[in-house]
Design an enzyme around this catalytic site. Structure first.
Site: not given
Ligand code: NAP
Length: 293
Positions: A31, A79, A100, A115, A143, A233
């Protein structure tokens, strides 16, 4: 003056004294790279910094930033905690349950969520409205965490309602769908191949592929007509997106979402159009960070 214009006028008069992204860790965040380029381009004399804040120091950090009249972004893992700590949140942040983006109004922090805008912009770019009505399209979302919440709100606002969530912790997916009042079929990962066969858009909102070359699903599972959105990403694309494009699928990683959430935040802070092209050029020119993003 409408309520929205009044709010924007107050906000423009209270331009942030400084901008900061709070996270833990936060050294990898891109950012500052594109926000500082945008600030320079727009001639706004404000600097955007990173601040590593441990979870037990978040309350104090938010209090200090309000006293400073600061604005900024909030990233993993703060967040959801910020949404609970900031009493004035926009309806979008309240609905998603995550902040965010924030700014200060009359000494008080306001929490927002851009987001959702980032996800909307990416889905629109991937699946043009003229292809078919969103309501007719089947979407598979992997997810059930914070970014899945923002993505569900984005899908719902675009008119998608045939949504299947794939989650290893199905209770979390059911709870999210219920809290947001966005109906979704919930299945376990062993049903992935079956639900993807019918999909026109698949979205990865898990960290799979962030730190290694694991794929959220095999490209061969994905129908030829289906578009692919990976929220993850990495510099030079995620392995999944590279493989999907090679196989001829329309596919985008999370960089557009990153830029668009940042552009929306910029517009909320300064009430001027964000220079998106400048943001993209700054990202393209930035050296890779230590973990490849
Ligand atoms: P989070 O709140 O920790 O949630 C992650 C989710 O993924 C949960 O449902 C988790 O399941 C699941 N998960 C994790 N590891 C897994 C695996 N090996 N197999 C299957 N399911 C799995 O994370 P988040 O904030 O949603 O972020 C997720 C990803 O999105 C981040 O790593 C980031 O790279 C990306 N992101 C990108 C942006 C962007 O601007 N491009 C913005 C936000 C996030 P459980 O509940 O079973 O643990």
């Amino acid at each position: 003056m409408t309520e929205q214009r009044q709010e924007r006028a107050v906000r423009a008069a209270q331009r942030p004294s400084r901008l900061v992204i709070l996270g833990h860790p936060v050294a990898h965040s891109l950012s500052p790279v594109f926000q500082n380029a945008a600030l320079l381009d727009a001639g706004i004399p404000v600097v955007y910094d990173r601040e590593d804040v441990a979870p037990d120091a978040l309350t104090e950090a938010l209090r200090r930033l309000a006293a400073e009249g600061a604005g900024g972004n909030i990233t993993i893992p703060h967040k959801e905690a910020a949404a609970a700590l900031i009493s004035r949140c926009t309806p979008t942040a309240r609905r998603v349950g995550a902040v965010n983006t924030f700014w200060t109004e009359q000494g008080e922090l306001v929490g927002h969520n851009t987001d959702v805008d980032g996800a909307v912009a990416t889905i629109r770019a991937l699946v043009p409205a003229e292809v078919s009505a969103p309501g007719d399209r089947s979407v598979v979302l992997l997810g059930a965490g914070g970014s899945a919440a923002a993505t569900l709100v984005a899908l719902s606002s675009l008119g998608y309602h045939r949504i299947t969530m794939v989650a290893r912790t199905t209770g979390r997916a059911h709870a999210l769908s219920e809290r947001l009042a966005i109906p979704a079929q919930v299945v376990r990962p062993d049903a992935l191949e079956r639900v993807v066969a019918d999909a026109e858009l698949v979205i990865n909102a898990t960290p799979i592929g962030l730190r290694d070359d694991a794929l959220p699903m095999l490209v061969a599972m994905i129908p030829a007509r289906c578009a692919v959105f990976d929220l993850v990403y990495r510099r030079g694309r995620t392995p999944w997106i590279a493989a999907c494009r090679e196989a001829g699928r329309r596919a985008e990683d999370g960089l557009r979402m990153l830029v668009e959430q940042g552009a929306s935040a910029f517009e909320a802070w300064f009430d001027v159009l964000a220079p998106r092209a400048v943001m993209w050029r700054a990202l393209d020119a930035a050296p890779p960070t230590h973990d490849g993003r």
